[in-house]
Scaffold this active site. Structure first.
Site: not given
Length: 387
Positions: A45, A349, A352
């Site tokens: 991610s 968040d 990240h």
């Protein structure tokens, strides 16, 4: 009063004193374009530009709020390191391999997907949230892509290859890796230490296979200091002794350093077996650790507090309610919302980094002082400013 400078600026100044010899493989320098015509990225991610959400459509706001003004498959408020890197090289944002609509692969492919691991998962996405697209799968996708490029290039009908590169692109591309964090965080410290040799070995073996496909320039980003992540810090018991002077977990960050040292040594050994190639270890860990510790020195305000989350407090992270989610908790409907100023945060968040942090990290990469061995990217490419 002594002027305090961010570490990457100090190291950059030192780097300017030392000149490096440019590998013969790159030939004459070009001042009008970049020697790299494409980027092929492998990751999770931290560098996924929409692959996961192309496979499992569901992403909603507030992701993408800063730059794109809408969700675009990135696990942050705006651009990722790989986005800034592409911009610096004068290339378009990378299309995800899994995105069937609107993709353009003439300047590279992004195989990264959210929640991916280096090692093959022994569980299901719907059980633990780990992506099925591990590094081995991403490598197979790359092989299939190359086969299709070769096949369609030699076919009589060239209409299908209008969004594909020429077959010689693979030797003129930059191969980037930013993966392994999920192998580390999903198994705890003990599990991470046990699997580390397999993880770095798998990365090395993937690089060797890509070398066999024509790849000659590889950037491997090391692990982030996950001990500074709000997602881990929020679950610590009160009065724990596992916190350093900057509010980060000592045990996790020490384990990350051990892993990074192992990765660096493995890449050094791999480098010796790859003639006429550049295999570069990129120490983004040092930059991000400094960001978490001294956010105000980089123009930010919050280090270990998430912009998008629920619960407020020191970390603004709730493992029961991730960024953007809405749930009924204790009889009330609550939503994990984003702050109004993500530009002031390191963490988006809890897991990240924000676009602001990603931009700072990319600037550190581009100045070259975090490459091992030295790699004169600014000489190989006429770097564009990243806005």
């Amino acid at each position: 009063m002594k002027l305090w400078l961010p570490k990457f600026l100090i190291r950059f100044r030192q780097f300017l004193v030392v000149w490096v010899v440019i590998p013969a493989m790159f030939g004459c320098l070009s001042h009008s374009k970049c020697d790299f015509e494409a980027i092929f990225n492998f990751g999770d991610s931290n560098s996924d530009t929409g692959g996961f959400w192309a496979a499992f459509p569901a992403q909603a706001g507030p992701f993408g709020m800063t730059y794109f003004k809408r969700p675009v498959g990135r696990a942050t408020d705006g651009r990722l390191i790989i986005d800034f890197l592409a911009q610096a090289l004068g290339l378009p944002f990378l299309s995800p391999y899994l995105q069937s609509i609107g993709s353009d692969y003439r300047h590279g492919v992004n195989y990264a997907t959210l929640a991916s691991t280096v090692l093959l998962p022994n569980t299901s996405l719907f059980v633990t949230g780990i992506s099925p697209f591990s590094l081995a799968i991403q490598l197979n996708q790359m092989k299939e892509f190359k086969n299709k490029v070769d096949e369609l290039h030699h076919s009589s009908d060239g209409t299908e290859s209008t969004k594909l590169p020429s077959p010689d692109i693979f030797g003129k591309s930059l191969y980037t890796f930013y993966i392994g964090q999920n192998d580390f965080t999903s198994n705890g410290i003990v599990g991470a230490k046990q699997s580390a040799p397999q993880v770095v070995s798998q990365i090395a073996s993937t690089i060797k296979e890509l070398y066999g496909l024509g790849g000659r320039a590889f950037l491997v980003l090391n692990h982030a200091p996950v001990g500074c992540y709000p997602s881990l810090l929020a679950n610590l018991p009160n009065n724990t002794s596992d916190i350093d002077a900057f509010g980060c977990m000592i045990s996790y960050n020490n384990a990350v350093v051990d892993y990074n040292n192992m990765l660096k040594e493995t890449l050094r050994q791999t480098r010796e077996a790859l003639s006429n190639a550049s295999l570069i270890y990129v120490d983004t860990h040092s930059v991000l650790l400094d960001l978490f510790r001294h956010p105000t020195s980089y123009g930010l305000r919050y280090g270990t507090k998430a912009c998008c989350g629920h619960g407020g407090g020191a970390y603004n992270f709730d493992s029961k309610l991730y960024c953007g989610q809405t749930k009924v908790i204790n009889g009330s409907t609550v939503t994990a919302t984003a702050c109004n100023d993500p530009i002031n945060y390191v963490s988006w968040d809890g897991v990240h980094t924000t676009e602001s942090a990603n931009k700072i990290l990319t600037q550190a990469i581009l100045n070259g002082s975090y490459f091992d061995p030295p790699f004169p990217l600014h000489q190989l490419c006429n770097l564009h400013p990243i806005g």
